[in-house]
Write a protein that holds these residues in place. Structure first.
Motif, PDB file in Angstrom:
ATOM      1  N   GLN A  97      40.643  31.412  50.722  1.00  0.00           N
ATOM      2  CA  GLN A  97      41.945  31.348  50.897  1.00  0.00           C
ATOM      3  C   GLN A  97      42.566  32.667  50.910  1.00  0.00           C
ATOM      4  O   GLN A  97      43.754  32.616  51.336  1.00  0.00           O
ATOM      5  CB  GLN A  97      42.694  30.397  49.749  1.00  0.00           C
ATOM      6  N   ALA A  98      42.017  33.699  50.546  1.00  0.00           N
ATOM      7  CA  ALA A  98      42.504  35.064  50.516  1.00  0.00           C
ATOM      8  C   ALA A  98      41.369  35.792  50.751  1.00  0.00           C
ATOM      9  O   ALA A  98      40.096  35.512  50.791  1.00  0.00           O
ATOM     10  CB  ALA A  98      43.164  35.259  49.031  1.00  0.00           C
ATOM     11  N   HIS A  99      41.595  37.291  51.449  1.00  0.00           N
ATOM     12  CA  HIS A  99      40.680  37.771  51.559  1.00  0.00           C
ATOM     13  C   HIS A  99      40.070  38.953  50.525  1.00  0.00           C
ATOM     14  O   HIS A  99      38.750  39.438  50.558  1.00  0.00           O
ATOM     15  CB  HIS A  99      41.019  39.014  52.917  1.00  0.00           C
ATOM     16  N   ALA A 100      41.033  39.104  49.533  1.00  0.00           N
ATOM     17  CA  ALA A 100      40.568  39.846  48.296  1.00  0.00           C
ATOM     18  C   ALA A 100      41.512  39.370  47.239  1.00  0.00           C
ATOM     19  O   ALA A 100      42.649  38.908  47.419  1.00  0.00           O
ATOM     20  CB  ALA A 100      40.819  41.342  48.724  1.00  0.00           C
ATOM     21  N   VAL A 101      40.917  40.078  46.014  1.00  0.00           N
ATOM     22  CA  VAL A 101      41.788  39.586  44.817  1.00  0.00           C
ATOM     23  C   VAL A 101      42.014  41.166  44.181  1.00  0.00           C
ATOM     24  O   VAL A 101      41.224  41.939  44.030  1.00  0.00           O
ATOM     25  CB  VAL A 101      41.061  38.868  43.781  1.00  0.00           C
ATOM     26  N   VAL A 102      43.248  41.207  43.630  1.00  0.00           N
ATOM     27  CA  VAL A 102      43.636  42.152  42.855  1.00  0.00           C
ATOM     28  C   VAL A 102      44.136  41.985  41.571  1.00  0.00           C
ATOM     29  O   VAL A 102      44.927  41.203  41.215  1.00  0.00           O
ATOM     30  CB  VAL A 102      44.612  43.181  43.411  1.00  0.00           C
ATOM     31  N   SER A 103      43.724  42.571  40.468  1.00  0.00           N
ATOM     32  CA  SER A 103      44.091  42.250  39.073  1.00  0.00           C
ATOM     33  C   SER A 103      44.251  43.759  38.178  1.00  0.00           C
ATOM     34  O   SER A 103      43.204  44.387  38.540  1.00  0.00           O
ATOM     35  CB  SER A 103      43.417  41.312  38.327  1.00  0.00           C
ATOM     36  N   ALA A 104      45.252  43.595  37.303  1.00  0.00           N
ATOM     37  CA  ALA A 104      45.238  44.777  36.325  1.00  0.00           C
ATOM     38  C   ALA A 104      45.008  44.536  34.905  1.00  0.00           C
ATOM     39  O   ALA A 104      45.183  45.155  33.994  1.00  0.00           O
ATOM     40  CB  ALA A 104      46.637  45.340  36.432  1.00  0.00           C
ATOM     41  N   GLY A 105      44.271  42.911  35.090  1.00  0.00           N
ATOM     42  CA  GLY A 105      44.136  42.253  33.741  1.00  0.00           C
ATOM     43  C   GLY A 105      42.749  42.667  32.911  1.00  0.00           C
ATOM     44  O   GLY A 105      42.036  43.782  33.721  1.00  0.00           O
ATOM     45  N   ASN A 106      42.311  42.342  32.184  1.00  0.00           N
ATOM     46  CA  ASN A 106      41.234  42.625  31.301  1.00  0.00           C
ATOM     47  C   ASN A 106      39.954  42.560  32.160  1.00  0.00           C
ATOM     48  O   ASN A 106      39.568  41.705  32.672  1.00  0.00           O
ATOM     49  CB  ASN A 106      41.247  41.239  30.363  1.00  0.00           C
TER      50      ASN A 106
END
Lengths: 345, 345
Positions: A97-106
């Motif tokens: 559903q998406a090409h990439a994921v970005v997170s600033a989390g843990n």
């Protein structure tokens, strides 16, 4: 083609505000079309999105009550799994559903969920985290930065191959040089692990292995890639950040200690601004987890909107350059890897 | 009382010239009386001493044909042993002919000969090398810096006790705080060794253990002492040196890129001089081998006369403060050490 990004809207020290504002900046800077999936507390995200009607059009909010924050233990996060903000964001990429994921989390939770949901490439035991650092000559890729604290020689070889492929894309180099971090004491050329890794790296064909480098070689730019285990890599990166902070502090102290210093600073302030721009850590924010079958980018938890926008930029660049395919090709070239490490299906 | 120093006149990248000039500077700076024993190639040392008649009076040359240089392997150096420049200098301290030895030579050979000839204190497996680094708050002692690459938890505890005793003397602190270097990833609080060392350190009475610190805490001055194994310590120190070098480079580049930058620099140049003085690595030259029964100081091999004079200054300070006795007392206080590590006789 529209690049679709799954964003963990609740990660980082400040949550949706930084993530949404970062997305707005990334959208305004992007050359190609973008759209965003934002995972987390719906009303909180909505409140932030209301401030950016231009971004609102390209954004879809996916609400969840199950929230992973910086305080959640990785083991708990993994149990919360696919139903959490972070898990859903990662899973969106796994499901196409998406090409990439970005997170600033843990970091630990993010790495664990990425490994489970996105899976590692053949021959890779555990993903590695690279950083791109400024050097006297330009930029250097350093890995691993904390994902793997106890590394075998075989892991270091995997990092070297992935780091080389990554630096080709990020530094636009045809034949990046690769160094293995070691200590400089004349007789004690490191422990058995780095010794063995060096032997393995020497045997890889069509690979620019430059041998051992030392801590100061990172910012000297001696090699395009510096390979090390996650413990030493983390220590090196944070020591460099700390040193930069100290030196800025001492410089400001020296300049503010006299009238001539203050006057000189005022006159040269555009130069100081240029200098500060070069060492602005926000510009180096956004670390790809190397070795996964999809693109997952980790933003520093304490970053601001500029930094988060940069992390989104890294994700876009990695999607558009087909980084995963290129790393896979590089791993296949490293023939010695055939006999190295368990396969991950 | 005259402090007698045994100097390896052949060590370092440049040999007798730097050693003799460094001794001349140290003599001119010393508050108490000094005398020197200089070991190495007699005629070469004599030629340098001829330039300093004031120093000549307080110097004795001990000639040897057996020379250990930077290229000599430690194993070879140990075989050459007591007959070499380095071995004779160390042995002079063992025999009570000098109070301390200073060498800019081969670290591995120096450490090996010191361990054999000067012997380690009870409870100490191997000496550690500390560095004193500038921080935002003042100065911090970091150890080990390369003498011990694979460290047990017990070794880290020994380093902590020795580093604390050392920092009392060098930083003039009554109750120095001690941190254990680790990585910052939320879940992976380091490997089994640092975990175990932290447990042991928590149990020592009358000891200010502050828990884990990260790479950036070194130059932040978060604790007065930072303890780590020789691999990470060496990486941290050299990464900090490299970062300082990069930042100086970027600053000079920014200031020289415009007329206003150049003008501002000229006006503020006394501030820049003050700034550069604070980060001058020569001022931090001279590392004591901690854990020996006598004082042995290692100078950086690439240092100049100012740096070598500073290393001599460190040796004098350590002799006058009875460092060895104080470390021995501290080790006795660390009751947990009774059950830790083999004794060295």
């Amino acid at each position: 083609m529209t690049t679709i990004l799954a964003l963990d809207a609740m990660g980082g020290d400040v949550g949706p505000k930084v993530v949404v504002e970062g997305a707005a900046i990334a959208l305004s800077q992007s050359q190609g079309p973008l759209s965003f999936l934002l995972f987390g507390d719906g009303p909180l995200i909505e409140a932030q999105l209301d401030k950016f009607p231009g971004l609102r059009k390209y954004s879809t909010i996916v609400h969840t009550d199950v929230l992973i924050t910086n305080d959640t233990k990785p083991s708990t996060a993994v149990r919360m799994g696919r139903k959490s903000n972070l898990g859903m964001a990662v899973d969106a990429v796994a499901k196409g559903q998406a090409h990439a994921v970005v997170s600033a989390g843990n970091t630990g939770a993010y790495m664990a969920l990425s490994k489970i949901l996105l899976k590692t490439l053949k021959g890779i035991d555990r993903p590695a985290i690279p950083a791109v650092l400024p050097t006297i000559k330009g930029k250097t890729v350093v890995l691993d930065l904390g994902a793997n604290i106890d590394c075998s020689a075989e892991s270091l070889v995997q990092f070297a191959l992935m780091g080389e492929a990554f630096s080709r894309e990020i530094l636009k180099l045809a034949h990046p040089t690769v160094g293995l971090l070691n200590i400089g004491s004349e007789d004690l050329k490191g422990n058995a692990t780095v010794q063995k890794a060096a032997q393995l790296l020497k045997d890889i064909e069509d690979f620019n292995f430059s041998g051992f480098v030392e801590g100061n070689d990172i910012t000297a730019g001696t090699t395009d890639v510096v390979v090390t285990d996650g413990f030493s890599g983390n220590v090196a990166l944070k020591s460099i950040e700390g040193a930069a902070h100290l030196i800025k502090h001492l410089l400001e102290q020296a300049l503010s200690s006299s009238w001539l210093g203050k006057l000189g600073y005022l006159i040269a302030r555009s130069s100081f601004k240029q200098f500060k721009g070069r060492i602005d850590p926000r510009l180096y924010n956004g670390a790809v987890f190397l070795g996964l079958r999809h693109i997952a980018v980790k933003s520093h938890g304490g970053t601001d909107t500029i930094g988060f926008a940069n992390a989104i930029g890294v994700a876009i660049q990695m999607v558009q350059s087909n980084l995963v395919d290129k790393i896979e090709q590089r791993l296949n070239l490293g023939a010695s890897l055939q006999s190295v490490g368990p396969e991950n299906a």
